[in-house]
Write an enzyme that holds these catalytic residues in place. Structure first.
Site, short mmCIF file in Angstrom:
data_model
loop_
_atom_site.label_atom_id
_atom_site.label_comp_id
_atom_site.label_asym_id
_atom_site.label_seq_id
_atom_site.Cartn_x
_atom_site.Cartn_y
_atom_site.Cartn_z
N SER A 11 0.86 -1.19 0.00
CA SER A 11 0.00 0.00 0.00
C SER A 11 0.89 1.23 0.00
O SER A 11 1.62 1.49 0.96
CB SER A 11 -0.89 0.01 1.25
OG SER A 11 -1.34 1.33 1.47
N HIS A 36 -0.84 -1.26 -4.48
CA HIS A 36 -2.15 -1.00 -3.84
C HIS A 36 -2.26 0.50 -3.61
O HIS A 36 -1.46 1.10 -2.90
CB HIS A 36 -2.26 -1.77 -2.53
CG HIS A 36 -3.60 -1.66 -1.86
ND1 HIS A 36 -4.70 -2.39 -2.26
CD2 HIS A 36 -4.03 -0.89 -0.84
CE1 HIS A 36 -5.74 -2.08 -1.49
NE2 HIS A 36 -5.36 -1.15 -0.63
N ASP A 38 -4.43 3.52 -2.31
CA ASP A 38 -5.53 3.86 -1.40
C ASP A 38 -6.04 5.29 -1.64
O ASP A 38 -5.30 6.25 -1.51
CB ASP A 38 -5.06 3.75 0.05
CG ASP A 38 -4.95 2.30 0.51
OD1 ASP A 38 -5.93 1.55 0.31
OD2 ASP A 38 -3.90 1.93 1.05
N MET A 40 -8.72 8.15 -0.48
CA MET A 40 -9.59 8.57 0.63
C MET A 40 -10.07 10.00 0.41
O MET A 40 -9.30 10.84 -0.08
CB MET A 40 -8.83 8.49 1.95
CG MET A 40 -8.20 7.13 2.19
SD MET A 40 -7.40 7.05 3.80
CE MET A 40 -6.67 5.41 3.73
N HIS A 70 -7.98 1.07 -4.46
CA HIS A 70 -8.95 0.86 -3.38
C HIS A 70 -9.63 2.19 -3.10
O HIS A 70 -9.05 3.08 -2.47
CB HIS A 70 -8.20 0.32 -2.15
CG HIS A 70 -9.05 0.15 -0.93
ND1 HIS A 70 -8.52 -0.09 0.32
CD2 HIS A 70 -10.40 0.15 -0.77
CE1 HIS A 70 -9.51 -0.21 1.19
NE2 HIS A 70 -10.66 -0.06 0.57
N MET A 72 -11.93 4.55 -1.22
CA MET A 72 -12.66 4.80 0.04
C MET A 72 -13.28 6.18 -0.12
O MET A 72 -12.89 7.15 0.54
CB MET A 72 -11.69 4.72 1.23
CG MET A 72 -11.24 3.29 1.51
SD MET A 72 -9.72 3.19 2.48
CE MET A 72 -8.51 3.31 1.18
N MET A 141 -11.50 -6.05 4.61
CA MET A 141 -10.76 -5.13 5.49
C MET A 141 -10.54 -5.78 6.86
O MET A 141 -11.49 -6.25 7.49
CB MET A 141 -11.54 -3.83 5.69
CG MET A 141 -11.72 -2.98 4.44
SD MET A 141 -10.19 -2.47 3.66
CE MET A 141 -9.42 -1.53 4.97
N ASP A 179 -6.67 -6.60 3.78
CA ASP A 179 -6.07 -5.27 3.85
C ASP A 179 -6.17 -4.70 5.26
O ASP A 179 -7.27 -4.48 5.77
CB ASP A 179 -6.82 -4.36 2.85
CG ASP A 179 -6.22 -2.97 2.74
OD1 ASP A 179 -5.19 -2.69 3.36
OD2 ASP A 179 -6.83 -2.15 2.01
#
Ligand code: DX5
Ligand code: ZN
Length: 222
Positions: A11, A36, A38, A40, A70, A72, A141, A179
């Site tokens: 990540s 990965h 992330d 947000m 990913h 979010m 998760m 994750d």
């Protein structure tokens, strides 16, 4: 997606953003399989990270590896499309963040991208019942989303085993990614419970020698 039985996906949330291209190059040449990524939005989760421009920058920089995005973020569909245009290979999103889970999966796949559904520690696996056959990956998760460096929630192990059974029952090639809090002490039990794809942020980027760390992680699951 990959011939490797076990996928290690660092990540980049825990990487040095000031030198991100070099960090990704370094970790990938150290034996990692996927990037990965992330995302947000300070809305679906209480933190703010990076968007599709950074994904495109990594592609322009020359990163050719599989990028596992990913999301979010809420809502999902417009930014998912932006990430596909920016070079994402797979996009996972959280079912709570879109009004129509089946439509969001279809919109990602129609554009030629792989799709994953991300399940929080407090989310029931029943959200998978009607869509699992359409997925390329289930992202389970093992921490609440929003931050790197949190501790693995032990109760996830039972959930991993349940998802493993659900995936096996489909007979399809669907990866099971875990994750959050995956490190040298937890990765073996995560694999034993049935995961085949492992996200690790702080456990990799928090060390000086990525190659040694990734090889130690692999040794735990081989
Ligand atoms: C959490 C993110 C994870 C996280 C993993 O919201 O989705 O990918 O960065 O970090 P570690 O491995 O440090 O728990
Ligand atoms: Zn993640």
């Amino acid at each position: 997606m990959s011939d490797n039985k076990y996928i290690i996906a660092p990540s980049i949330l825990s990487a040095n953003f000031a030198t991100l291209g070099a960090e990704v190059e370094d970790v990938m040449s150290s034996g990692a399989d996927w990037v990965h990524f992330d995302v947000m939005d300070n809305h679906y989760v209480p933190n703010l990270t990076i968007g599709p421009m950074v994904c495109k920058s990594l592609r322009d920089y020359g990163i050719k590896n599989f990028i596992d995005v990913h999301l979010m973020i809420e809502p999902v569909d417009d930014l998912a499309a932006d990430f596909i245009n920016a070079g994402a290979d797979l996009i996972s999103f959280h079912p709570e963040a879109t009004k129509h889970v089946h439509r969001s999966i279809g919109a990602i796949k129609d554009k030629g991208c792989k799709a994953g559904l991300a399940i929080n520690p407090g989310t029931s696996l029943s959200v998978l019942d009607d869509v699992i056959e359409d997925l390329d990956l289930v992202l389970l998760m093992s921490v609440n989303p929003g931050f790197g460096g949190q501790s693995f929630i032990e109760g996830t192990l039972n959930k991993i085993a349940k998802v493993r059974k659900m995936i096996d029952a489909t007979g399809k090639d669907i990866r099971l990614e875990v994750d959050g809090g995956v490190n040298l002490s937890t990765i073996a039990e995560v694999a034993k419970a049935g995961a085949d794809t492992f996200v690790a942020g702080s456990a990799i980027f928090g060390t000086d020698n990525y190659e040694e760390t990734i090889s130690n992680l692999r040794a735990q699951i081989s």
